[in-house]
Design an enzyme around this catalytic site. Structure first.
Site, PDB file in Angstrom:
ATOM      1  N   GLN A 369       0.813  -1.213   0.000  1.00 56.01           N
ATOM      2  CA  GLN A 369       0.000   0.000   0.000  1.00 56.01           C
ATOM      3  C   GLN A 369       0.852   1.273   0.000  1.00 56.01           C
ATOM      4  O   GLN A 369       0.372   2.331  -0.395  1.00 56.01           O
ATOM      5  CB  GLN A 369      -0.952   0.017   1.193  1.00 56.01           C
ATOM      6  CG  GLN A 369      -0.301   0.111   2.550  1.00 56.01           C
ATOM      7  CD  GLN A 369      -1.317   0.422   3.650  1.00 56.01           C
ATOM      8  OE1 GLN A 369      -2.490   0.641   3.377  1.00 56.01           O
ATOM      9  NE2 GLN A 369      -0.856   0.440   4.884  1.00 56.01           N
ATOM     10  N   TRP A 385      -1.263  10.918  -0.973  1.00 51.75           N
ATOM     11  CA  TRP A 385      -2.405  10.676  -1.849  1.00 51.75           C
ATOM     12  C   TRP A 385      -2.196  11.391  -3.184  1.00 51.75           C
ATOM     13  O   TRP A 385      -2.950  12.282  -3.577  1.00 51.75           O
ATOM     14  CB  TRP A 385      -3.689  11.128  -1.160  1.00 51.75           C
ATOM     15  CG  TRP A 385      -4.012  10.278   0.057  1.00 51.75           C
ATOM     16  CD1 TRP A 385      -3.351   9.179   0.485  1.00 51.75           C
ATOM     17  CD2 TRP A 385      -5.085  10.495   0.970  1.00 51.75           C
ATOM     18  NE1 TRP A 385      -3.937   8.670   1.619  1.00 51.75           N
ATOM     19  CE2 TRP A 385      -5.005   9.466   1.949  1.00 51.75           C
ATOM     20  CE3 TRP A 385      -6.097  11.440   1.084  1.00 51.75           C
ATOM     21  CZ2 TRP A 385      -5.910   9.379   3.003  1.00 51.75           C
ATOM     22  CZ3 TRP A 385      -6.996  11.347   2.134  1.00 51.75           C
ATOM     23  CH2 TRP A 385      -6.899  10.324   3.083  1.00 51.75           C
ATOM     24  N   ASP A 494      -9.983   2.480  -1.500  1.00 50.10           N
ATOM     25  CA  ASP A 494     -10.382   2.876  -0.148  1.00 50.10           C
ATOM     26  C   ASP A 494     -11.388   4.033  -0.167  1.00 50.10           C
ATOM     27  O   ASP A 494     -11.632   4.672  -1.185  1.00 50.10           O
ATOM     28  CB  ASP A 494      -9.123   3.280   0.626  1.00 50.10           C
ATOM     29  CG  ASP A 494      -9.286   3.194   2.133  1.00 50.10           C
ATOM     30  OD1 ASP A 494     -10.381   2.815   2.593  1.00 50.10           O
ATOM     31  OD2 ASP A 494      -8.317   3.504   2.845  1.00 50.10           O
ATOM     32  N   GLU A 497     -16.837   7.101   1.443  1.00 50.77           N
ATOM     33  CA  GLU A 497     -17.992   7.326   2.301  1.00 50.77           C
ATOM     34  C   GLU A 497     -18.100   8.780   2.773  1.00 50.77           C
ATOM     35  O   GLU A 497     -18.937   9.106   3.605  1.00 50.77           O
ATOM     36  CB  GLU A 497     -17.954   6.403   3.532  1.00 50.77           C
ATOM     37  CG  GLU A 497     -16.797   6.632   4.490  1.00 50.77           C
ATOM     38  CD  GLU A 497     -15.483   6.079   3.987  1.00 50.77           C
ATOM     39  OE1 GLU A 497     -14.514   6.853   3.961  1.00 50.77           O
ATOM     40  OE2 GLU A 497     -15.430   4.900   3.607  1.00 50.77           O
ATOM     41  N   ASP A 561     -11.926  -0.934   8.971  1.00 50.27           N
ATOM     42  CA  ASP A 561     -10.879  -0.838   9.992  1.00 50.27           C
ATOM     43  C   ASP A 561     -11.390  -1.261  11.368  1.00 50.27           C
ATOM     44  O   ASP A 561     -11.840  -0.429  12.163  1.00 50.27           O
ATOM     45  CB  ASP A 561     -10.363   0.601  10.071  1.00 50.27           C
ATOM     46  CG  ASP A 561      -9.800   1.089   8.747  1.00 50.27           C
ATOM     47  OD1 ASP A 561      -9.435   0.235   7.925  1.00 50.27           O
ATOM     48  OD2 ASP A 561      -9.737   2.309   8.548  1.00 50.27           O
ATOM     49  N   HIS A 635      -2.846  -7.190   7.193  1.00 49.35           N
ATOM     50  CA  HIS A 635      -2.640  -5.742   7.202  1.00 49.35           C
ATOM     51  C   HIS A 635      -1.770  -5.419   8.416  1.00 49.35           C
ATOM     52  O   HIS A 635      -2.014  -5.907   9.509  1.00 49.35           O
ATOM     53  CB  HIS A 635      -3.971  -5.000   7.294  1.00 49.35           C
ATOM     54  CG  HIS A 635      -3.894  -3.562   6.862  1.00 49.35           C
ATOM     55  ND1 HIS A 635      -2.963  -2.680   7.369  1.00 49.35           N
ATOM     56  CD2 HIS A 635      -4.627  -2.856   5.970  1.00 49.35           C
ATOM     57  CE1 HIS A 635      -3.130  -1.494   6.802  1.00 49.35           C
ATOM     58  NE2 HIS A 635      -4.128  -1.574   5.943  1.00 49.35           N
TER      59      HIS A 635
END
Length: 785
Positions: A369, A385, A494, A497, A561, A635
């Site tokens: 990641q 990002w 990811d 929301e 998470d 993870h």
């Protein structure tokens, strides 16, 4: 355009489908004030007053009366019979049957009480790092209902009436409730309320104290939601969700609640084989707190949904997923090994790979990641990002990808729909994607027309506006060039929301209606990028945010998470509940991070007993559970150095390797289940109720599951436990590790089963050919010794 007066004057012939479509455009949604939780004192006051606000908060809409002059009548719509018990009865009500089982009522309204109501509300919406709180401030309510006419209009049956404000001599409004078949077992309904600025519609229906409600998308605290109020809004899952932990999480507004969900769905199936779902995208609330009645309300003056007629839970899932879409099988290579989640750069990957090879670990992929580079933040390490390869972290990337590919191992990465404007020294000659998006007007704006920056830990980011077709094409090009072009074959997609309720979108759509839909569009963008390069069935992604039609586009879900704890609401047990409940609502291929993600491992908090970090026992038990799930992926979590990892030492490596081999041995069985999911919508991981709906003992079970129909797993969910009291449904079940047979062919039974580390209670159905094939694969690899 029909007016309220038209409802009293129109003939049935005038009520055309075209007019219904016009009515659908007359949408009124609540006005809202949207803000962040703000400074600590205001947040503290909100936290302290929350219990009082819950206790003294009036119902948004009170129970109301019903009156009618329409006599009892029966109507036929396809195979559905709609029965109105009217003016000639003491307590009017409506009920619906289906031809397949005429004696069964698939939906009915409370006798002598209103079933339609409306209200005028103003919303107070607090958004904080993806967490959402919505207060419904009622201005007026319209609980009293009349049924004035019932008419057949073409393909529709329409109920017309009025809603009266609760106060005497109050205002009134008109409503129309339409029914129409959409298949032999699907009955669509459409409710539209017109008048007096009503902006919330509610539908009530009858239930009973012994009816259990399942679904609602991923629900992490309860699988059976009877007795609760479930809000359907896509949001951050929260940290703790009511479990013990640092109280500062409440002050920061990120603790979440029992029903905070990344991927909710306005859908349920009950133990009495009743099922209903909404098609709206606005947030909704299912109120299941009363014993004999239930309701659903929507933040709009119109509600659209579907009632399903089925005799089994699996049939109802099949009918539901015919509308939402079904998830395609994963690429075959995913089934044959672990997805190794790690960070740290090329040399570290090569080093860990060597250690895993020493244990002959089956590896499907390395999920890296931090391919874009890392930054330090308040919660640990987070990524830059700006979705491009950071060759300082991963020098010789192409060689690494090629070397792994020679061994049949794929490389995966990470993206999300946010962009951060990076400093020039971090870019080092690469593209500044934030700047590109800003120049092309691809970012969501605020009310002032400026780029809407969203706080995330201690930095801010801008959200790509996916309602803009050009922005979608641009982002798909990023996936094609930066991810697929660099050899990655899978990625975590990811977030999604956090679409702002007060955002200004290219489509001019209200944030209240687009917030939930954004998660669907995000999955669609990722899926279309794969399809447009011809990589369907070879390349995949997994996402955590979802809504009603996410299964149509997502290639896999993951549960977000969870905390690295044993706690019910946000620890390992919550991952299992989210996996099971999400499967009922169409998220058929799903999984969780092995060992969880969130830790709060600051020494002072650990010393006070309110911090937490991953233990070896928790990691091992989570491996045991996830070996029997669709995807076996690790993870490191938000504080990798504080937590036990799969590669901490030889013991953890050996244990991880063993459970990866167990997972791989189930490859053939999982592929069969995925093919079934693609054609029926059945989940791979199933609640016992789905196969034993006539057994009331299964209704409240939330700590064991079926993999398909042939394997039963009861993971160890408590620290220090060495046995589990397992419920075995009717039939004979063989214990995987010992070969001992348990169960009863006449009825289900509980059995205390030893469960030392390395041997969670796992059973297969006696005489099952599918189980026998798995058993042979396990024996061939020497995994049952």
């Amino acid at each position: 355009m029909p007016s309220p007066q038209d409802y009293q004057e129109n003939t049935p012939e005038a009520l055309t489908f075209k007019q219904l479509q016009q009515l659908q455009k007359q949408v009124k949604r609540p006005k809202s004030r949207v803000r962040a939780s703000g400074w600590v004192v205001r947040r503290l006051l909100r936290v302290l007053t929350k219990p009082f606000r819950i206790i003294f908060r009036p119902k948004v809409i009170d129970f109301g009366a019903i009156a009618t002059v329409v006599p009892s009548q029966t109507y036929q719509l396809g195979e559905f019979t709609i029965n109105w018990q009217g003016a000639d009865t003491q307590k009017p009500y409506l009920y619906i049957n289906h031809a397949d089982n005429p004696s069964k009522i698939i939906w009915h309204t409370p006798a002598g009480q209103n079933f339609i109501a409306g209200a005028k509300v103003h919303l107070e919406i607090i958004e904080e790092r993806g967490s959402v709180e919505i207060d419904e401030n009622r201005k007026s309510q319209f609980p009293n209902q009349t049924v004035d006419r019932i008419e057949e209009a073409g393909d529709f049956l329409v109920i017309f009436g009025r809603l009266q404000e609760s106060r005497s001599q109050g205002e009134s409004a008109q409503y129309a409730l339409y029914f129409r078949t959409s298949g032999s077992k699907q009955l669509d309904f459409y409710l539209h309320i017109i008048g007096d600025d009503i902006n919330l519609a509610q539908l009530r229906f009858a239930t009973s104290a012994d009816e259990h409600f399942y679904g609602f998308g991923e629900q992490f605290s309860r699988i059976d939601c009877k007795g609760y109020e479930v809000r359907i809004v896509t949001e951050e899952g929260g940290i703790g969700r009511g479990d013990p932990g640092p109280k500062t999480l409440n002050l920061l507004g990120v603790a979440g609640t029992m029903f905070s969900s990344y991927a909710p769905a306005p859908h349920f199936i009950t133990s009495k084989m009743r099922s209903l779902f909404l098609m709206n995208t606005e947030p909704s609330v299912f109120d299941l707190r009363e014993k004999e009645t239930a309701s659903v309300r929507i933040f709009s003056n119109r509600m659209q949904g579907r009632i399903l007629a089925g005799e089994t839970p699996l049939e109802l899932i099949e009918l539901y997923t015919a509308h939402t879409g079904r998830m395609a099988p994963l690429p075959e290579w995913v089934n044959y090994g672990a997805i190794v989640g790690m960070q740290g750069g090329t040399r570290l990957v090569q080093s860990v790979w060597e250690k895993l090879r020493a244990f002959n670990t089956p590896i499907a992929g390395f999920w890296l990641q931090d391919w874009v580079g890392q930054r330090k933040t308040a919660i640990g390490k987070q990524l830059w990002w700006n979705w491009q390869l950071d060759e300082n972290t991963y020098p010789n990337w192409k060689e690494l990808v090629a070397d792994l590919a020679q061994e049949g191992i794929s490389v995966g990465v990470y993206i999300n729909p946010f962009l951060v404007n990076p400093p020039s020294e971090q870019i080092q000659g690469r593209r500044n994607l934030y700047q590109e998006a800003e120049e092309q007007d691809f970012l969501v704006k605020d009310e002032a027309g400026e780029i809407y920056l969203v706080d995330n830990t201690d930095f801010a980011a801008a959200l790509v506006d996916l309602s803009n077709p050009n922005a979608r094409e641009w982002f798909k090009s990023l996936i094609k060039e930066e991810i697929l072009g660099n050899g990655a074959k899978f990625w975590m997609a990811d977030f999604a929301e956090a679409a702002q309720f007060d955002g200004k979108f290219y489509s001019q759509e209200s944030g209240l209606s687009y917030h939930n839909q954004y998660a669907v569009d995000w999955a669609q963008v990722n899926r279309e990028a794969i399809a447009e390069v011809g990589k369907e069935g070879e390349v995949w992604f997994f996402n955590r945010a979802g809504y009603l039609k996410t299964p149509l586009f997502s290639t896999a879900m993951w549960l977000g998470d969870q905390n690295v704890t044993w706690k019910e609401n946000d620890g390992m047990p919550s991952a299992l509940k989210g996996l099971i409940s999400g499967g009922i609502s169409g998220f058929s291929i799903n999984h969780s991070d092995i060992g969880g993600y969130t830790s709060i491992a600051y020494p002072i908090l650990l010393a006070l007993g309110i911090g937490f970090k991953r233990s070896k026992e928790l990691l091992f038990r989570w491996m045991e559970m996830n070996a029997f799930s669709p995807i076996f992926r690790t993870h490191e979590g938000n504080q990798p150095d504080a937590n036990v990892q799969f590669n901490t030492n030889d013991e953890t490596l050996a244990t991880f390797s063993y459970w990866a081999k167990i997972y791989a041995a189930f490859a053939g069985y999982r592929k069969k289940l995925m093919a079934e999911a693609a054609t029926t919508g059945y989940p791979l991981v199933r609640h016992l109720f789905l196969h034993y709906p006539d057994d009331p003992n299964t209704y409240k079970i939330e700590d064991e599951f079926l993999l398909g129909s042939e394997f039963l797993i009861a993971p160890v969910l408590k620290p220090g436990a060495t046995s589990v009291n397992v419920y075995l449904p009717i039939g004979k079940w063989v214990h995987l590790w010992s070969g001992n047979t348990y169960g009863n062919v006449a009825q289900g039974m509980y059995q205390q089963i030893d469960a030392p580390l390395g041997q969670p209670p796992v059973f297969y159905r006696q005489g099952s050919p599918d189980a026998q094939a798995v058993l042979e694969a396990l024996k061939e690899k020497g995994l049952l010794n």
